[in-house]
Design an enzyme around this catalytic site. Structure first.
Site, PDB file in Angstrom:
ATOM      1  N   VAL A 244      12.557 -12.591 -32.994  1.00  0.00           N
ATOM      2  CA  VAL A 244      13.378 -13.687 -32.478  1.00  0.00           C
ATOM      3  C   VAL A 244      12.448 -14.813 -32.054  1.00  0.00           C
ATOM      4  CG1 VAL A 244      15.037 -14.400 -30.701  1.00  0.00           C
ATOM      5  CG2 VAL A 244      15.121 -12.065 -31.626  1.00  0.00           C
TER       6      VAL A 244
ATOM      7  N   THR B 243      10.264  -8.339 -31.336  1.00  0.00           N
ATOM      8  CA  THR B 243       9.353  -9.309 -30.766  1.00  0.00           C
ATOM      9  C   THR B 243      10.157 -10.568 -30.511  1.00  0.00           C
ATOM     10  OG1 THR B 243       7.486  -8.426 -32.012  1.00  0.00           O
ATOM     11  CG2 THR B 243       7.255 -10.666 -31.178  1.00  0.00           C
ATOM     12  N   CYS B 244       9.929 -11.207 -29.370  1.00  0.00           N
ATOM     13  CA  CYS B 244      10.579 -12.479 -29.069  1.00  0.00           C
ATOM     14  C   CYS B 244       9.495 -13.430 -28.581  1.00  0.00           C
ATOM     15  CB  CYS B 244      11.667 -12.305 -28.011  1.00  0.00           C
ATOM     16  SG  CYS B 244      12.545 -13.850 -27.641  1.00  0.00           S
ATOM     17  N   VAL B 245       9.355 -14.550 -29.271  1.00  0.00           N
ATOM     18  CA  VAL B 245       8.319 -15.510 -28.908  1.00  0.00           C
ATOM     19  C   VAL B 245       8.903 -16.909 -28.772  1.00  0.00           C
ATOM     20  CG1 VAL B 245       6.446 -14.202 -29.989  1.00  0.00           C
ATOM     21  CG2 VAL B 245       7.667 -15.901 -31.313  1.00  0.00           C
TER      22      VAL B 245
END
Length: 125
Positions: free
Chosen positions: A76, A103-105
């Site tokens: 995301v 993973t969220c960045v």
């Protein structure tokens, strides 16, 4: 030759396929709320944008003969981490436990002015 899957109601904002079959795994390109021919301006409404991202992705999944239960990894991208909770509220309704790895960045910007983009990897059973 690559085997690809395309959504009927999602568009590509560049030279890429919506999903590519890698045998046991299917790799889904990132989708935004702007990747539809009838895209509405959802600026500031992360919940609606997240819903549209998943709508686009799940349509491609259906074309590939997969479901959300087959998703093993999600990435995301958010342009503002203040939207993390609102994105999570929608995300939790799209998958059941145990959830896929994720993973969220935070990113500086996304194509077409989107505020969230989501990509996935699914594994065939």
């Amino acid at each position: 030759m690559r085997k690809v899957y395309e959504a009927k109601s999602a568009t590509a904002s560049g030279p890429y396929s919506h999903a590519v079959d890698g045998g046991d795994y299917v790799f889904f390109s990132g989708q935004t709320a702007k990747n539809t021919p009838t895209a509405k301006d959802m600026t500031g409404d992360i919940a609606a944008q997240t819903e549209q991202c998943f709508h686009n992705l799940f349509e491609v999944m259906e074309e590939a003969g997969l479901s959300s239960d087959d998703v093993v990894k999600v990435n995301v991208y958010l342009t503002d981490m203040d939207n993390f909770k609102m994105m999570n509220d929608v995300y939790m309704k799209k998958f059941s436990e145990p959830y896929p790895a994720r993973t969220c960045v935070a990113v500086l910007a996304l194509p077409l002015g989107a505020e969230v983009e989501i990509e996935m990897i699914a594994k065939r059973s």
